[in-house]
Design a protein around this motif. Sequence first.
Motif, mmCIF file in Angstrom:
data_model
loop_
_atom_site.group_PDB
_atom_site.id
_atom_site.type_symbol
_atom_site.label_atom_id
_atom_site.label_comp_id
_atom_site.label_asym_id
_atom_site.label_seq_id
_atom_site.Cartn_x
_atom_site.Cartn_y
_atom_site.Cartn_z
ATOM 1 N N TYR A 1 0.847 -1.197 0.000
ATOM 2 C CA TYR A 1 0.000 0.000 0.000
ATOM 3 C C TYR A 1 0.878 1.241 0.000
ATOM 4 O O TYR A 1 2.062 1.194 0.359
ATOM 5 N N VAL A 2 0.303 2.348 -0.434
ATOM 6 C CA VAL A 2 0.993 3.628 -0.488
ATOM 7 C C VAL A 2 0.292 4.611 0.435
ATOM 8 O O VAL A 2 -0.929 4.782 0.365
ATOM 9 N N LEU A 3 1.060 5.248 1.316
ATOM 10 C CA LEU A 3 0.541 6.237 2.252
ATOM 11 C C LEU A 3 1.055 7.622 1.866
ATOM 12 O O LEU A 3 2.183 7.769 1.382
ATOM 13 N N LYS A 4 0.216 8.640 2.076
ATOM 14 C CA LYS A 4 0.619 10.026 1.843
ATOM 15 C C LYS A 4 0.521 10.789 3.153
ATOM 16 O O LYS A 4 -0.528 10.816 3.803
ATOM 17 N N SER B 1 -1.505 15.229 11.076
ATOM 18 C CA SER B 1 -2.722 14.474 10.773
ATOM 19 C C SER B 1 -2.373 13.060 10.375
ATOM 20 O O SER B 1 -1.220 12.745 10.060
ATOM 21 N N LYS B 2 -3.361 12.185 10.365
ATOM 22 C CA LYS B 2 -3.141 10.806 9.978
ATOM 23 C C LYS B 2 -2.877 10.719 8.479
ATOM 24 O O LYS B 2 -3.398 11.517 7.693
ATOM 25 N N PRO B 3 -2.057 9.748 8.064
ATOM 26 C CA PRO B 3 -1.773 9.622 6.629
ATOM 27 C C PRO B 3 -2.981 9.109 5.864
ATOM 28 O O PRO B 3 -3.851 8.406 6.404
ATOM 29 N N ASP B 4 -3.041 9.471 4.601
ATOM 30 C CA ASP B 4 -4.078 8.966 3.704
ATOM 31 C C ASP B 4 -3.549 7.760 2.944
ATOM 32 O O ASP B 4 -2.390 7.741 2.500
ATOM 33 N N THR B 5 -4.384 6.732 2.785
ATOM 34 C CA THR B 5 -4.023 5.571 1.986
ATOM 35 C C THR B 5 -4.347 5.859 0.534
ATOM 36 O O THR B 5 -5.513 5.928 0.143
ATOM 37 N N VAL B 6 -3.296 6.052 -0.265
ATOM 38 C CA VAL B 6 -3.474 6.416 -1.668
ATOM 39 C C VAL B 6 -3.849 5.198 -2.497
ATOM 40 O O VAL B 6 -4.672 5.263 -3.408
ATOM 41 N N ALA B 7 -3.238 4.050 -2.206
ATOM 42 C CA ALA B 7 -3.507 2.820 -2.951
ATOM 43 C C ALA B 7 -3.198 1.634 -2.063
ATOM 44 O O ALA B 7 -2.357 1.712 -1.159
ATOM 45 N N SER B 8 -3.892 0.523 -2.327
ATOM 46 C CA SER B 8 -3.658 -0.696 -1.558
ATOM 47 C C SER B 8 -4.065 -1.896 -2.400
ATOM 48 O O SER B 8 -5.086 -1.857 -3.097
#
Length: 415
Positions: free
Chosen positions: A237-240, A247-254
């Motif tokens: 998965y990719v986190l931004k 703030s908490k990271p956003d999950t860009v892709a998984s």
Amino acid sequence: MKIKSFLLLAVMAMTAAAAPAALAQTTSPYSKFGYGLLGDNATSAQRQMGGVGYAMRSGRQINVMNPASYAAIDSLTFLFDMGTDVSMYWRKDNTGSSKDWGGGLEYVTMQFPVTSYIGVSAGILPYSSVGYAFGSDIENGVATHQGTGGINQLYLGAGVRPFKNFTVGFNASYLFGNTFNDVYAVGSTSSLFEQVMEVQDFHFQFGMQYTLNLSRKNDLTLGVTYSPGKTLLGKTYVLKYDTSQDSKPDTVASTSLRNKFSIADTWGVGINYEWNKQFQAEVDFTYQNWAKAKFTEIEDFSSTKFDNRWRIGAGVSYIPNPHGSYFKRITYRAGGFYNRDYVMVKSKDTYNNVRDYGFSCGFGFPTVKSKNVINLGFEYHHRQSTPNALLTEQYFNITLGINFNGLWFFQPKLR
């Protein structure tokens, strides 16, 4: 040292080794691609001989490269081997040069007999390693690339001698670990993108060895190994991260790794000549069909192309007199290798193969009052992409392996 002490030491060392995400840490930018830099299951003594071992069989040395060798262990012998290394890197490209350090615990292995014709081995070794840090220019800013982690293999194997001079064996490995590839982009805004790959899967290796007794003092051994390729289990998965805000990271892709990421078939073949238990020479060849393996692109992080990998290694070892004075019982080793790696590095519209070669030497120092051996080795490596030499790496390794040799459930007779 008693067998209980050996087992306690082995369990403690293996537990400590399994705790981190990876074993010895590399610091090569080439580890950014694919699963990182691959390991070949060679111990410190084998690395001193150019990383050979497919046809090597010894009752005093663990050889994970071919599980068929486990059956060569003596029925009263317990072996425990652990290794570490320190690496010094020199790099050069069109932007300048740099130096770096790496290293750490490499492996922990043990081996013991079950019967006079069955041997068992267990331990932990690196399957791959990731470690790098470098910068690059982007539109209206700069980017910093960093990576850590790796994939480990916790294995259990057995070797059997069904008849004289012929042995077969297998290793069953549990692959586990995480790799982290980060891009920190600084421009009008600052963001951190991180791809995480989590692997949890099983892997198998099969091997055979056959020894031809040329004469009373001359033996010739052929070794063959095979590891089937497979799709990997786990997830990526990719986190931004917005670094300007807490703030908490956003999950860009998984996505799941199943049917999207795989590892290659591996074939290994070697031939070993031994004279009088004093001199041996071996040549090995490894082939992996990585061109057929899958590595799916995810949010521009996994843009990697694979090519078939092959490696050739050769090495020699010599003991002047196994039963002589101390200096005559020292083992002298030397070897070299050439490797065309599995990753291809893109430069504009051209993909470049990565190739490396190296030379090694070392010594096996026996302890004075036991069969234990301290293996001290030295290696030189040169790595570069071709036809475009994007980055040239040279590095020097110092390896240290400690091979404990004790009695296996030996009960002395009462006098």
